[in-house]
Design a protein around this motif. Structure first.
Motif, PDB file in Angstrom:
ATOM      1  N   VAL A  52       0.868  -1.190  -0.198  1.00 39.78           N
ATOM      2  CA  VAL A  52      -0.080  -0.336   0.406  1.00 39.78           C
ATOM      3  C   VAL A  52       0.711   1.649   0.253  1.00 39.78           C
ATOM      4  O   VAL A  52       1.711   1.020   0.550  1.00 39.78           O
ATOM      5  CB  VAL A  52      -0.752  -0.527   1.110  1.00 39.78           C
ATOM      6  CG1 VAL A  52      -1.576   1.008   0.789  1.00 39.78           C
ATOM      7  CG2 VAL A  52      -1.835  -1.805   1.202  1.00 39.78           C
ATOM      8  N   THR A  53       0.399   1.794  -0.613  1.00 40.08           N
ATOM      9  CA  THR A  53       1.985   2.670  -0.999  1.00 40.08           C
ATOM     10  C   THR A  53       1.236   3.746  -1.794  1.00 40.08           C
ATOM     11  O   THR A  53       0.262   4.369  -2.929  1.00 40.08           O
ATOM     12  CB  THR A  53       2.691   2.863  -1.661  1.00 40.08           C
ATOM     13  OG1 THR A  53       3.844   4.086  -2.164  1.00 40.08           O
ATOM     14  CG2 THR A  53       2.677   1.853  -2.864  1.00 40.08           C
ATOM     15  N   GLY A  54       1.846   5.461  -1.762  1.00 44.65           N
ATOM     16  CA  GLY A  54       1.491   6.588  -2.352  1.00 44.65           C
ATOM     17  C   GLY A  54       2.347   6.569  -3.719  1.00 44.65           C
ATOM     18  O   GLY A  54       2.766   7.909  -4.311  1.00 44.65           O
ATOM     19  N   GLY A  70      -3.085   1.535  -4.315  1.00 40.75           N
ATOM     20  CA  GLY A  70      -2.548   2.740  -3.735  1.00 40.75           C
ATOM     21  C   GLY A  70      -3.429   3.098  -2.245  1.00 40.75           C
ATOM     22  O   GLY A  70      -4.855   2.343  -1.645  1.00 40.75           O
ATOM     23  N   ASP A  71      -3.091   4.517  -1.187  1.00 37.58           N
ATOM     24  CA  ASP A  71      -3.681   4.317   0.220  1.00 37.58           C
ATOM     25  C   ASP A  71      -5.063   5.074   0.037  1.00 37.58           C
ATOM     26  O   ASP A  71      -5.334   5.744   0.808  1.00 37.58           O
ATOM     27  CB  ASP A  71      -2.214   5.041   1.181  1.00 37.58           C
ATOM     28  CG  ASP A  71      -2.280   6.487   0.895  1.00 37.58           C
ATOM     29  OD1 ASP A  71      -2.049   6.812  -1.243  1.00 37.58           O
ATOM     30  OD2 ASP A  71      -1.831   7.352   1.328  1.00 37.58           O
ATOM     31  N   ASP A  72      -5.742   4.416  -1.197  1.00 33.78           N
ATOM     32  CA  ASP A  72      -7.110   5.350  -0.622  1.00 33.78           C
ATOM     33  C   ASP A  72      -7.818   4.457   0.603  1.00 33.78           C
ATOM     34  O   ASP A  72      -7.796   3.932   0.459  1.00 33.78           O
ATOM     35  CB  ASP A  72      -8.119   4.798  -1.989  1.00 33.78           C
ATOM     36  CG  ASP A  72      -7.028   5.418  -4.051  1.00 33.78           C
ATOM     37  OD1 ASP A  72      -6.949   6.419  -3.922  1.00 33.78           O
ATOM     38  OD2 ASP A  72      -6.980   4.187  -3.752  1.00 33.78           O
ATOM     39  N   ALA A  76      -7.505  -1.858  -2.637  1.00 35.88           N
ATOM     40  CA  ALA A  76      -7.932  -2.585  -3.795  1.00 35.88           C
ATOM     41  C   ALA A  76      -7.095  -4.075  -3.698  1.00 35.88           C
ATOM     42  O   ALA A  76      -6.504  -3.934  -4.570  1.00 35.88           O
ATOM     43  CB  ALA A  76      -7.561  -2.021  -5.224  1.00 35.88           C
ATOM     44  N   LEU A  77      -7.230  -4.549  -2.341  1.00 35.19           N
ATOM     45  CA  LEU A  77      -6.870  -5.285  -2.215  1.00 35.19           C
ATOM     46  C   LEU A  77      -7.417  -6.608  -1.852  1.00 35.19           C
ATOM     47  O   LEU A  77      -8.617  -6.809  -1.392  1.00 35.19           O
ATOM     48  CB  LEU A  77      -6.424  -5.580  -0.380  1.00 35.19           C
ATOM     49  CG  LEU A  77      -5.155  -4.565  -0.249  1.00 35.19           C
ATOM     50  CD1 LEU A  77      -4.773  -4.349   1.294  1.00 35.19           C
ATOM     51  CD2 LEU A  77      -3.915  -5.022  -1.171  1.00 35.19           C
ATOM     52  N   GLU A  78      -7.600  -8.309  -2.150  1.00 38.56           N
ATOM     53  CA  GLU A  78      -8.662  -8.852  -2.324  1.00 38.56           C
ATOM     54  C   GLU A  78      -8.277  -9.735  -0.379  1.00 38.56           C
ATOM     55  O   GLU A  78      -7.222  -9.824   0.118  1.00 38.56           O
ATOM     56  CB  GLU A  78      -7.472  -9.758  -3.550  1.00 38.56           C
ATOM     57  CG  GLU A  78      -8.000  -9.624  -4.582  1.00 38.56           C
ATOM     58  CD  GLU A  78      -7.753 -10.862  -5.865  1.00 38.56           C
ATOM     59  OE1 GLU A  78      -7.759 -11.786  -5.580  1.00 38.56           O
ATOM     60  OE2 GLU A  78      -6.501 -10.795  -6.275  1.00 38.56           O
ATOM     61  N   THR A  88       2.704   1.784   3.473  1.00 35.97           N
ATOM     62  CA  THR A  88       4.728   2.608   3.522  1.00 35.97           C
ATOM     63  C   THR A  88       4.537   4.422   3.312  1.00 35.97           C
ATOM     64  O   THR A  88       4.292   5.128   2.415  1.00 35.97           O
ATOM     65  CB  THR A  88       5.208   2.217   1.573  1.00 35.97           C
ATOM     66  OG1 THR A  88       4.999   2.578   1.456  1.00 35.97           O
ATOM     67  CG2 THR A  88       5.361   0.474   1.774  1.00 35.97           C
ATOM     68  N   LEU A  89       4.703   4.657   4.917  1.00 36.69           N
ATOM     69  CA  LEU A  89       4.820   5.892   4.907  1.00 36.69           C
ATOM     70  C   LEU A  89       3.577   6.446   3.933  1.00 36.69           C
ATOM     71  O   LEU A  89       3.684   7.989   3.522  1.00 36.69           O
ATOM     72  CB  LEU A  89       6.232   6.863   4.246  1.00 36.69           C
ATOM     73  CG  LEU A  89       7.223   6.171   4.372  1.00 36.69           C
ATOM     74  CD1 LEU A  89       8.440   6.980   4.674  1.00 36.69           C
ATOM     75  CD2 LEU A  89       7.641   6.255   6.366  1.00 36.69           C
TER      76      LEU A  89
END
Length: 217
Positions: A52-54, A70-72, A76-78, A88-89
């Protein structure tokens, strides 16, 4: 379920990140090295990794076979798919940090591992204080300028609230020195970490306020 407050202006945040320069992402390099050390200590082989990252390009280069999301607010993870999830940050920009952590936990297979790197509560403390004092002195008011960041105890509490088994939160102090506040603020822009708070004042900051902040800093 209550809707979380809209802390971050995602449009502004995306714009800032799009302008970030690769050579300014040294903190992500530090985190990548830290993750690698932790994973060596775990002594496991991970075959299904999500990140998960920007900054997808940076982390895709570090983990070419990983699923990058994306870190929305909605990740979008199964569900129950990954044996390793890295965050990540990006947690300081989350409107609902616990919600993001819960989604990461649900994405793990049984006995999966979650590692997150987040800025601690003392990050940019000197700049935060300097800007606040300068704004009060110059304008008589105070507006949000730096995203909130949790102390280690608070972050550990978030992991517990998210339902992780055997949560551990620790800190890695990293001191970075700058010639003055202007150099620091310029570097934050290059990192894509300048002010993207929804309640920020959207007009230009008066020059005399920045000068006062730099003097205090």
């Amino acid at each position: 379920m209550d809707t979380p407050p809209n802390i971050t202006d995602r449009t502004a945040l995306t714009h800032h990140r799009d302008r970030a320069l690769p050579d300014a992402l040294f903190l992500h390099d530090v985190v990548a090295d830290e993750f690698q050390e932790r994973l060596i200590e775990v002594n496991r082989t991970f075959t299904k990794i999500a990140i998960v990252t920007g900054f997808p390009e940076f982390w895709a280069a570090k983990y070419p076979d990983a699923t990058i999301v994306g870190d929305d607010d909605t990740l979008a993870l199964e569900v129950e798919t990954y044996d390793l999830v890295l965050h990540t940050l990006a947690l300081h920009w989350a409107n609902d940090p616990v919600g993001q952590l819960v989604q990461c936990r649900r994405a793990l297979k049984p006995d999966g591992l979650f590692l997150a790197a987040s800025f601690g509560g003392q990050t940019l403390n000197e700049l935060r204080t300097s800007l606040a004092e300068a704004e009060i002195a110059v304008t008589g008011g105070l507006s949000p300028r730096i995203a909130p960041m949790g102390e280690i105890r608070d972050l550990g509490g978030l992991l517990q609230r998210a339902g992780f088994a055997l949560p551990v939160a620790d800190g890695t102090p990293l001191q970075v020195s700058y010639a003055n506040a202007f150099h620091l603020m310029h570097d934050l822009r290059k990192m894509g970490e300048n002010n993207a708070l929804s309640d920020r004042i959207k007009t230009f900051t008066p020059r005399n306020m920045l000068t006062e902040a730099a003097t205090i800093y």
